[in-house]
Write a protein that holds these residues in place. Structure first.
Motif, PDB file in Angstrom:
ATOM      1  N   LEU A 154       0.821  -1.213   0.000  1.00 24.76           N
ATOM      2  CA  LEU A 154       0.000   0.000   0.000  1.00 24.76           C
ATOM      3  C   LEU A 154       0.850   1.257   0.000  1.00 24.76           C
ATOM      4  CD1 LEU A 154      -2.816  -0.992   2.532  1.00 24.76           C
ATOM      5  CD2 LEU A 154      -2.978  -0.880   0.048  1.00 24.76           C
ATOM      6  N   ASN A 155       2.060   1.170   0.526  1.00 26.33           N
ATOM      7  CA  ASN A 155       2.933   2.338   0.563  1.00 26.33           C
ATOM      8  C   ASN A 155       3.405   2.744  -0.821  1.00 26.33           C
ATOM      9  OD1 ASN A 155       3.258   3.672   2.999  1.00 26.33           O
ATOM     10  ND2 ASN A 155       4.592   2.107   3.842  1.00 26.33           N
ATOM     11  N   GLN A 156       3.215   1.878  -1.803  1.00 28.52           N
ATOM     12  CA  GLN A 156       3.578   2.231  -3.177  1.00 28.52           C
ATOM     13  C   GLN A 156       2.502   3.082  -3.838  1.00 28.52           C
ATOM     14  OE1 GLN A 156       4.357  -1.700  -4.806  1.00 28.52           O
ATOM     15  NE2 GLN A 156       6.546  -1.450  -4.449  1.00 28.52           N
ATOM     16  N   ALA A 157       1.384   3.236  -3.162  1.00 24.21           N
ATOM     17  CA  ALA A 157       0.322   4.115  -3.654  1.00 24.21           C
ATOM     18  C   ALA A 157       0.404   5.441  -2.906  1.00 24.21           C
ATOM     19  CB  ALA A 157      -1.048   3.465  -3.431  1.00 24.21           C
ATOM     20  N   ALA A 158       0.152   6.518  -3.574  1.00 24.07           N
ATOM     21  CA  ALA A 158       0.204   7.848  -2.956  1.00 24.07           C
ATOM     22  C   ALA A 158      -1.107   8.099  -2.215  1.00 24.07           C
ATOM     23  CB  ALA A 158       0.445   8.921  -4.015  1.00 24.07           C
ATOM     24  N   LEU A 159      -1.124   7.815  -0.910  1.00 23.15           N
ATOM     25  CA  LEU A 159      -2.346   7.935  -0.120  1.00 23.15           C
ATOM     26  C   LEU A 159      -2.288   9.108   0.853  1.00 23.15           C
ATOM     27  CD1 LEU A 159      -2.958   4.155   0.706  1.00 23.15           C
ATOM     28  CD2 LEU A 159      -3.889   5.503  -1.184  1.00 23.15           C
TER      29      LEU A 159
ATOM     30  N   ILE B 264      -9.631   3.175   0.697  1.00 21.51           N
ATOM     31  CA  ILE B 264      -9.164   4.465   0.180  1.00 21.51           C
ATOM     32  C   ILE B 264      -8.322   4.256  -1.075  1.00 21.51           C
ATOM     33  CG2 ILE B 264      -7.650   6.425   0.692  1.00 21.51           C
ATOM     34  CD1 ILE B 264      -8.566   6.183   3.622  1.00 21.51           C
ATOM     35  N   CYS B 265      -7.454   3.247  -1.052  1.00 22.27           N
ATOM     36  CA  CYS B 265      -6.598   2.943  -2.196  1.00 22.27           C
ATOM     37  C   CYS B 265      -7.429   2.501  -3.399  1.00 22.27           C
ATOM     38  CB  CYS B 265      -5.597   1.859  -1.810  1.00 22.27           C
ATOM     39  SG  CYS B 265      -4.338   1.528  -3.042  1.00 22.27           S
TER      40      CYS B 265
ATOM     41  N   GLY C  56      -8.086   4.254  -7.171  1.00 23.15           N
ATOM     42  CA  GLY C  56      -7.607   3.510  -8.332  1.00 23.15           C
ATOM     43  C   GLY C  56      -6.097   3.372  -8.361  1.00 23.15           C
ATOM     44  N   ALA C  57      -5.466   3.385  -7.169  1.00 20.94           N
ATOM     45  CA  ALA C  57      -4.011   3.385  -7.093  1.00 20.94           C
ATOM     46  C   ALA C  57      -3.403   2.010  -7.319  1.00 20.94           C
ATOM     47  CB  ALA C  57      -3.563   3.933  -5.734  1.00 20.94           C
ATOM     48  N   LEU C  58      -4.108   0.950  -6.931  1.00 26.23           N
ATOM     49  CA  LEU C  58      -3.611  -0.417  -7.101  1.00 26.23           C
ATOM     50  C   LEU C  58      -4.746  -1.294  -7.606  1.00 26.23           C
ATOM     51  CD1 LEU C  58      -1.537  -0.902  -3.790  1.00 26.23           C
ATOM     52  CD2 LEU C  58      -0.614  -0.540  -6.090  1.00 26.23           C
ATOM     53  N   PRO C  59      -4.433  -2.338  -8.392  1.00 22.68           N
ATOM     54  CA  PRO C  59      -5.479  -3.248  -8.869  1.00 22.68           C
ATOM     55  C   PRO C  59      -6.197  -3.934  -7.705  1.00 22.68           C
ATOM     56  CG  PRO C  59      -3.429  -3.581 -10.089  1.00 22.68           C
ATOM     57  CD  PRO C  59      -3.108  -2.676  -8.950  1.00 22.68           C
ATOM     58  N   VAL C  60      -7.508  -4.042  -7.820  1.00 24.48           N
ATOM     59  CA  VAL C  60      -8.309  -4.627  -6.741  1.00 24.48           C
ATOM     60  C   VAL C  60      -7.916  -6.078  -6.488  1.00 24.48           C
ATOM     61  CG1 VAL C  60     -10.640  -5.217  -6.013  1.00 24.48           C
ATOM     62  CG2 VAL C  60     -10.224  -3.081  -7.239  1.00 24.48           C
ATOM     63  N   TRP C  61      -7.719  -6.848  -7.559  1.00 25.97           N
ATOM     64  CA  TRP C  61      -7.392  -8.267  -7.379  1.00 25.97           C
ATOM     65  C   TRP C  61      -6.019  -8.447  -6.746  1.00 25.97           C
ATOM     66  CZ3 TRP C  61     -11.112 -11.587  -7.352  1.00 25.97           C
ATOM     67  CH2 TRP C  61     -12.249 -11.388  -8.159  1.00 25.97           C
ATOM     68  N   TYR C  62      -5.126  -7.506  -6.973  1.00 28.90           N
ATOM     69  CA  TYR C  62      -3.811  -7.540  -6.318  1.00 28.90           C
ATOM     70  C   TYR C  62      -3.976  -7.357  -4.811  1.00 28.90           C
ATOM     71  CZ  TYR C  62       0.761  -5.743  -4.787  1.00 28.90           C
ATOM     72  OH  TYR C  62       1.934  -5.513  -4.104  1.00 28.90           O
ATOM     73  N   MET C  63      -4.775  -6.373  -4.415  1.00 31.75           N
ATOM     74  CA  MET C  63      -4.988  -6.140  -2.988  1.00 31.75           C
ATOM     75  C   MET C  63      -5.696  -7.323  -2.334  1.00 31.75           C
ATOM     76  SD  MET C  63      -5.789  -2.055  -2.612  1.00 31.75           S
ATOM     77  CE  MET C  63      -7.106  -1.969  -3.827  1.00 31.75           C
ATOM     78  N   LEU C  64      -6.642  -7.925  -3.050  1.00 33.13           N
ATOM     79  CA  LEU C  64      -7.327  -9.098  -2.509  1.00 33.13           C
ATOM     80  C   LEU C  64      -6.372 -10.274  -2.346  1.00 33.13           C
ATOM     81  CD1 LEU C  64     -10.744  -9.003  -4.410  1.00 33.13           C
ATOM     82  CD2 LEU C  64     -10.314  -8.457  -2.009  1.00 33.13           C
ATOM     83  N   SER C  65      -5.420 -10.415  -3.258  1.00 38.43           N
ATOM     84  CA  SER C  65      -4.445 -11.509  -3.144  1.00 38.43           C
ATOM     85  C   SER C  65      -3.521 -11.291  -1.953  1.00 38.43           C
ATOM     86  CB  SER C  65      -3.635 -11.634  -4.432  1.00 38.43           C
ATOM     87  OG  SER C  65      -2.767 -10.528  -4.624  1.00 38.43           O
ATOM     88  N   LEU C  66      -3.252 -10.043  -1.593  1.00 39.63           N
ATOM     89  CA  LEU C  66      -2.396  -9.749  -0.446  1.00 39.63           C
ATOM     90  C   LEU C  66      -3.048 -10.159   0.871  1.00 39.63           C
ATOM     91  CD1 LEU C  66      -1.149  -6.203  -1.509  1.00 39.63           C
ATOM     92  CD2 LEU C  66       0.307  -8.216  -1.261  1.00 39.63           C
TER      93      LEU C  66
END
Length: 235
Positions: A76-81, A128-129, A133-143
């Protein structure tokens, strides 16, 4: 009673923070529901209550939840939040300190408060991420695959066996893996640590490494499906 108070708390927080309500994610599977305003709010509330409970249920091996949380925070830190990144940095440092001490001594654990806090923090940050639209949803779900799917599968198998979905048992994936490793090695503490760190690295660390190598071009939905297939087969 605890679950009821969690719902009340999340409702109050969401009323004061509209950024925590999920918006359409440009994913047909999710947008079918999120595009309806009166469905988006309860889905968001359910997600924010579900994830802390999922993290708490997964907190059964040294380094499992703290290791998983650390990988999720790094992602998540790779997204500008904005200010959220500062809070995530503090949480990452805390997780790292706890993780090292937990693995070395095996004398401390997150407990309900620690697991609930990390689940709530990461759940809010991911919403929030996703809205940004900062990261793909399926990527976050896989994490966050392991705590979410472990909790879902526990509810399913308890209900199908005629038990209460909130009943406690020792049939969690990490419990079964720990028992197998302990019987093979005779090392109770090391087996517990290998179980926790192994699950965290496999289900959260691997997606993070794939992201570093391939980024958004990777087919994340297929990775999520593969995680499901692997989990169910091994369980």
């Amino acid at each position: 009673i605890r679950l009821l108070w969690m719902f009340i708390s999340v409702i109050l927080i969401s009323a004061l923070t509209p950024e925590l309500v999920l918006k359409p994610l440009d994913e047909p599977l999710f947008d079918f529901f999120l595009s309806v305003s009166w469905l988006a709010l309860p889905i968001s509330l359910l997600a924010l209550v579900f994830l802390p409970n999922a993290f708490n249920a997964a907190d059964g091996a040294n380094g499992l939840v703290s290791g998983t949380s650390l990988f999720v925070i790094l992602a998540l830190n790779q997204a500008a939040l904005g200010d959220m990144n500062f809070l995530l940095d503090i949480a990452a440092g805390s997780c790292l300190i706890f993780l090292v001490y937990n693995v070395v001594t095996a004398k401390v654990y997150l407990g309900d408060g620690g697991a609930y806090f990390l689940g709530a923090l990461l759940g809010g940050a991911m919403i929030i991420c996703a809205n940004a639209g900062a990261l793909p949803v399926w990527y976050m779900l896989s994490l966050i695959f392991y705590p979410v799917v472990e909790f879902l599968w526990s509810i399913i198998r308890r209900v199908t066996s005629g038990q209460s979905p909130m009943a406690a048992d020792n049939l969690h994936f990490h419990n079964l893996l720990y028992a197998k490793l302990r019987s093979l090695t005779g090392w109770p503490i090391r087996a517990n640590t290998i179980t926790g760190l192994g699950i965290a690295c496999l289900f959260a660390g691997l997606p993070y490494l794939i992201w570093l190598a391939m980024g958004a071009t990777f087919q994340w939905m297929w990775l999520y499906a593969t995680q499901w297939a692997f989990y169910l087969c091994v369980w």
